[in-house]
Design a protein around this motif. Structure first.
Motif, PDB file in Angstrom:
ATOM      1  N   ILE A 210       0.837  -1.202   0.000  1.00 20.94           N
ATOM      2  CA  ILE A 210       0.000   0.000   0.000  1.00 20.94           C
ATOM      3  C   ILE A 210       0.872   1.252   0.000  1.00 20.94           C
ATOM      4  O   ILE A 210       0.582   2.231  -0.709  1.00 20.94           O
ATOM      5  CB  ILE A 210      -0.952  -0.027   1.206  1.00 20.94           C
ATOM      6  N   SER A 211       1.932   1.242   0.774  1.00 26.79           N
ATOM      7  CA  SER A 211       2.824   2.399   0.830  1.00 26.79           C
ATOM      8  C   SER A 211       3.552   2.622  -0.483  1.00 26.79           C
ATOM      9  O   SER A 211       3.928   3.755  -0.798  1.00 26.79           O
ATOM     10  CB  SER A 211       3.846   2.223   1.960  1.00 26.79           C
ATOM     11  N   SER A 212       3.741   1.545  -1.252  1.00 30.37           N
ATOM     12  CA  SER A 212       4.473   1.636  -2.514  1.00 30.37           C
ATOM     13  C   SER A 212       3.558   1.776  -3.724  1.00 30.37           C
ATOM     14  O   SER A 212       4.037   1.783  -4.859  1.00 30.37           O
ATOM     15  CB  SER A 212       5.361   0.395  -2.693  1.00 30.37           C
ATOM     16  N   GLY A 213       2.260   1.835  -3.504  1.00 29.31           N
ATOM     17  CA  GLY A 213       1.334   2.000  -4.613  1.00 29.31           C
ATOM     18  C   GLY A 213       1.215   0.790  -5.505  1.00 29.31           C
ATOM     19  O   GLY A 213       0.963   0.918  -6.706  1.00 29.31           O
ATOM     20  N   VAL A 214       1.369  -0.427  -4.942  1.00 33.08           N
ATOM     21  CA  VAL A 214       1.254  -1.645  -5.745  1.00 33.08           C
ATOM     22  C   VAL A 214       0.143  -2.516  -5.160  1.00 33.08           C
ATOM     23  O   VAL A 214      -0.247  -2.348  -4.006  1.00 33.08           O
ATOM     24  CB  VAL A 214       2.584  -2.431  -5.785  1.00 33.08           C
ATOM     25  N   PRO A 215      -0.380  -3.468  -5.946  1.00 38.92           N
ATOM     26  CA  PRO A 215      -1.461  -4.330  -5.440  1.00 38.92           C
ATOM     27  C   PRO A 215      -1.003  -5.163  -4.249  1.00 38.92           C
ATOM     28  O   PRO A 215       0.140  -5.623  -4.181  1.00 38.92           O
ATOM     29  CB  PRO A 215      -1.793  -5.215  -6.648  1.00 38.92           C
ATOM     30  N   ALA A 216      -1.919  -5.364  -3.311  1.00 34.97           N
ATOM     31  CA  ALA A 216      -1.637  -6.151  -2.107  1.00 34.97           C
ATOM     32  C   ALA A 216      -2.452  -7.432  -2.128  1.00 34.97           C
ATOM     33  O   ALA A 216      -3.537  -7.485  -2.712  1.00 34.97           O
ATOM     34  CB  ALA A 216      -1.968  -5.337  -0.855  1.00 34.97           C
ATOM     35  N   ALA A 217      -1.935  -8.473  -1.483  1.00 34.15           N
ATOM     36  CA  ALA A 217      -2.642  -9.746  -1.399  1.00 34.15           C
ATOM     37  C   ALA A 217      -3.801  -9.643  -0.408  1.00 34.15           C
ATOM     38  O   ALA A 217      -3.701  -8.966   0.614  1.00 34.15           O
ATOM     39  CB  ALA A 217      -1.684 -10.855  -0.976  1.00 34.15           C
ATOM     40  N   LEU A 218      -4.881 -10.343  -0.708  1.00 33.71           N
ATOM     41  CA  LEU A 218      -6.068 -10.267   0.154  1.00 33.71           C
ATOM     42  C   LEU A 218      -5.803 -10.741   1.587  1.00 33.71           C
ATOM     43  O   LEU A 218      -6.247 -10.087   2.526  1.00 33.71           O
ATOM     44  CB  LEU A 218      -7.209 -11.069  -0.477  1.00 33.71           C
ATOM     45  N   PRO A 219      -5.123 -11.871   1.812  1.00 29.38           N
ATOM     46  CA  PRO A 219      -4.870 -12.264   3.210  1.00 29.38           C
ATOM     47  C   PRO A 219      -4.089 -11.215   3.974  1.00 29.38           C
ATOM     48  O   PRO A 219      -4.360 -10.959   5.159  1.00 29.38           O
ATOM     49  CB  PRO A 219      -4.076 -13.570   3.070  1.00 29.38           C
ATOM     50  N   GLY A 220      -3.119 -10.576   3.323  1.00 26.74           N
ATOM     51  CA  GLY A 220      -2.363  -9.531   3.984  1.00 26.74           C
ATOM     52  C   GLY A 220      -3.216  -8.319   4.314  1.00 26.74           C
ATOM     53  O   GLY A 220      -3.054  -7.696   5.366  1.00 26.74           O
ATOM     54  N   LEU A 221      -4.148  -7.996   3.424  1.00 23.08           N
ATOM     55  CA  LEU A 221      -5.042  -6.871   3.698  1.00 23.08           C
ATOM     56  C   LEU A 221      -5.913  -7.156   4.921  1.00 23.08           C
ATOM     57  O   LEU A 221      -6.148  -6.272   5.750  1.00 23.08           O
ATOM     58  CB  LEU A 221      -5.921  -6.593   2.477  1.00 23.08           C
ATOM     59  N   THR A 222      -6.391  -8.388   5.016  1.00 25.98           N
ATOM     60  CA  THR A 222      -7.206  -8.767   6.180  1.00 25.98           C
ATOM     61  C   THR A 222      -6.414  -8.582   7.466  1.00 25.98           C
ATOM     62  O   THR A 222      -6.920  -8.015   8.452  1.00 25.98           O
ATOM     63  CB  THR A 222      -7.669 -10.226   6.048  1.00 25.98           C
ATOM     64  N   GLU A 223      -5.168  -9.043   7.457  1.00 25.02           N
ATOM     65  CA  GLU A 223      -4.328  -8.920   8.654  1.00 25.02           C
ATOM     66  C   GLU A 223      -4.008  -7.462   8.951  1.00 25.02           C
ATOM     67  O   GLU A 223      -4.053  -7.020  10.109  1.00 25.02           O
ATOM     68  CB  GLU A 223      -3.039  -9.711   8.453  1.00 25.02           C
ATOM     69  N   LEU A 224      -3.707  -6.700   7.910  1.00 24.91           N
ATOM     70  CA  LEU A 224      -3.367  -5.294   8.100  1.00 24.91           C
ATOM     71  C   LEU A 224      -4.555  -4.512   8.658  1.00 24.91           C
ATOM     72  O   LEU A 224      -4.402  -3.666   9.551  1.00 24.91           O
ATOM     73  CB  LEU A 224      -2.911  -4.680   6.777  1.00 24.91           C
ATOM     74  N   ILE A 225      -5.736  -4.789   8.153  1.00 23.08           N
ATOM     75  CA  ILE A 225      -6.926  -4.098   8.650  1.00 23.08           C
ATOM     76  C   ILE A 225      -7.130  -4.377  10.130  1.00 23.08           C
ATOM     77  O   ILE A 225      -7.398  -3.466  10.925  1.00 23.08           O
ATOM     78  CB  ILE A 225      -8.165  -4.501   7.819  1.00 23.08           C
ATOM     79  N   GLU A 226      -6.983  -5.627  10.513  1.00 22.42           N
ATOM     80  CA  GLU A 226      -7.167  -5.968  11.926  1.00 22.42           C
ATOM     81  C   GLU A 226      -6.105  -5.297  12.794  1.00 22.42           C
ATOM     82  O   GLU A 226      -6.401  -4.789  13.887  1.00 22.42           O
ATOM     83  CB  GLU A 226      -7.122  -7.485  12.110  1.00 22.42           C
ATOM     84  N   GLU A 227      -4.860  -5.273  12.315  1.00 22.04           N
ATOM     85  CA  GLU A 227      -3.801  -4.611  13.073  1.00 22.04           C
ATOM     86  C   GLU A 227      -4.100  -3.132  13.278  1.00 22.04           C
ATOM     87  O   GLU A 227      -3.943  -2.595  14.374  1.00 22.04           O
ATOM     88  CB  GLU A 227      -2.464  -4.754  12.326  1.00 22.04           C
TER      89      GLU A 227
END
Length: 478
Positions: free
Chosen positions: A63-80
């Motif tokens: 996200i910080s680099s402006g590139v697509p992120a994997a869905l499992p990582g997004l789930t974890e990042l949102i919770e964090e």
């Protein structure tokens, strides 16, 4: 290290020395190596293996680099980040990251329910840090692009660049906004500024989109190939391969397109756009059962209205009207959900209404869309809706706009050529109609399971151009 420990032992009495040293030597001979005549008494400790970053950390980096992120990582990042803002409600950065993660997850899942959450988080970040908060402004620009609110995306992007003119991650967002507004010259100018600041896969992928919109497909394909080769994460590489597959399909290279789509899904099973691309390519290759399965898988993970329209038209081409109606119903439902989340799906709804619903309603919707954000794809859809509504004269004006390379667009895809040719045929401009219908089939003979056969039928009905011969020269002109 062990040699340093032997000093005190040698200062003890001989008997004690023998008792304490002998076990070390026995163990050493049994388990260690003798290198260059030096006895290594004990093996050195191995350095600890570096701990791989968590999926949430990878999503944060993406996200910080402006590139697509994997869905499992997004789930974890949102919770964090949700936990972070619960414990530190004045943490503007965590609010901004949470908002950006919501935007990306909503986009990847075609779930506009995430967009109000994203907006709340991003505006909270701005309220906590109302001054120099470029990250929140970028998030609001990304949110507006995801909602297809390109005027707002331009405003937020320009506000971010006013604060930090050299922040390269803002430029792709502004390029998307300009493209959605039909401002292709401004998009190219912004790309030039971006490439002056930054290089790498994300910039190459953005350049490819601009090149494609200007009709430079070979340059776009080369840029995407380089972007995919340089991508650092599977989700990022899969996203670039999916776009490469789209390009290949647009120019009729079905086997190449299918290969790109399959590799994208292999790298990232949650790359649902690539699954829809597989459906598109497989249908064009006549492998309809596989195509239906691919489309169903895409819709199960990412119920995008455009995929529902494509699958409905595939069912219709197979003589399965009831199955088509089910997918058209899904399209309408997803458009309603998008509106509830503040997203604009008027373009795809207008396309649907023009061919399968109420063409006059399509004209009303698309006129409003054109007034708000006049991109070439809106001009093409509005021209086709006007034709379907029985207004071919006005339809031709928009079809000419959609295929006018001087405006700075110039995609010239098979569908827009087909639309222009059919409108010209209705107006008895047979030469132009014949030329543009033939061009549509030359660009991609399988651009649509419904409209490609219609283009062939219309071309055959027009027949060959009349042989008028060479005009004779009179004596005076001789």
């Amino acid at each position: 290290m062990e040699n340093q420990q032997e000093g005190p032992v040698r200062r003890e009495s001989g008997s004690k020395r023998r008792v304490r040293v002998r076990p070390v030597l026995i163990a050493s001979v049994a388990g260690c190596a003798v290198l260059g005549g030096v006895l290594v008494l004990l093996p050195r400790e191995r350095s600890a293996e570096p701990v791989p970053p968590s999926s949430g950390a990878l999503a944060m980096e993406a996200i910080s680099s402006g590139v697509p992120a994997a869905l499992p990582g997004l789930t974890e990042l949102i919770e964090e980040r949700r936990q972070a803002v619960r414990t530190r409600p004045k943490d503007a950065t965590s609010w901004a990251v949470l908002g950006a993660a919501y935007v990306e997850r909503g986009r990847r899942l075609a779930d506009p329910a995430y967009y109000p959450r994203a907006e709340k988080a991003l505006r909270m970040s701005l309220s906590v840090r109302p001054g120099r908060n470029t990250r929140a402004l970028e998030g609001l620009a990304a949110l507006s692009n995801a909602r297809r609110d390109f005027p707002a995306a331009r405003r937020w992007s320009e506000a971010a660049l006013k604060l930090e003119p050299r922040r390269w991650t803002t430029y792709p967002l502004l390029i998307d906004a300009y493209t959605g507004l039909g401002e292709y010259t401004a998009a190219k100018r912004t790309l030039d500024r971006l490439t002056g600041l930054r290089s790498g896969p994300a910039v190459l992928a953005r350049a490819a989109a601009v090149y494609r919109d200007r009709g430079w497909r070979e340059d776009a394909a080369a840029s995407l190939a380089d972007a995919a080769a340089g991508a650092r994460a599977p989700a990022e590489q899969a996203a670039y391969l999916e776009r490469a597959g789209q390009l290949a399909f647009e120019r009729g290279d079905l086997d190449v397109a299918l290969r790109h789509f399959r590799e994208a899904v292999r790298l990232d099973p949650d790359q649902f756009a690539a699954r829809a691309g597989q459906g598109r390519a497989l249908a064009a290759l006549g492998r309809t059962t596989e195509a239906l399965n691919a489309y169903r898988a895409a819709l199960a993970g990412q119920p995008c209205p455009q995929y529902a329209l494509e699958l409905g038209e595939l069912y219709e081409s197979l003589g399965m009207p009831e199955a088509a109606r089910v997918r058209y119903g899904l399209l309408r439902e997803r458009v309603r959900r998008a509106a509830a989340g503040g997203a604009d799906e008027e373009l795809v709804l207008g396309r649907f209404e023009a061919d399968h619903g109420d063409p006059k309603a399509a004209v009303r919707r698309l006129r409003a869309e054109w007034k708000r954000q006049p991109a070439t794809e809106v001009a093409d859809a509005l021209g086709w809706a006007l034709y379907r509504a029985g207004e071919p004269e006005e339809a031709l004006r928009f079809a000419l706009t959609a295929t006018d390379t001087e405006r700075g667009g110039g995609v010239l895809d098979a569908a827009s050529m087909y639309h222009r040719g059919m409108i010209e045929r209705e107006l008895n401009r047979h030469g132009a109609a014949r030329r543009h219908l033939a061009k549509a089939l030359r660009i991609n003979p399988h651009f649509s399971p419904l409209h490609a056969p219609a283009a062939r039928t219309a071309t055959e009905a027009l027949g060959e151009p009349p042989d008028e011969g060479v005009p004779e020269m009179n004596g005076e002109a001789g």
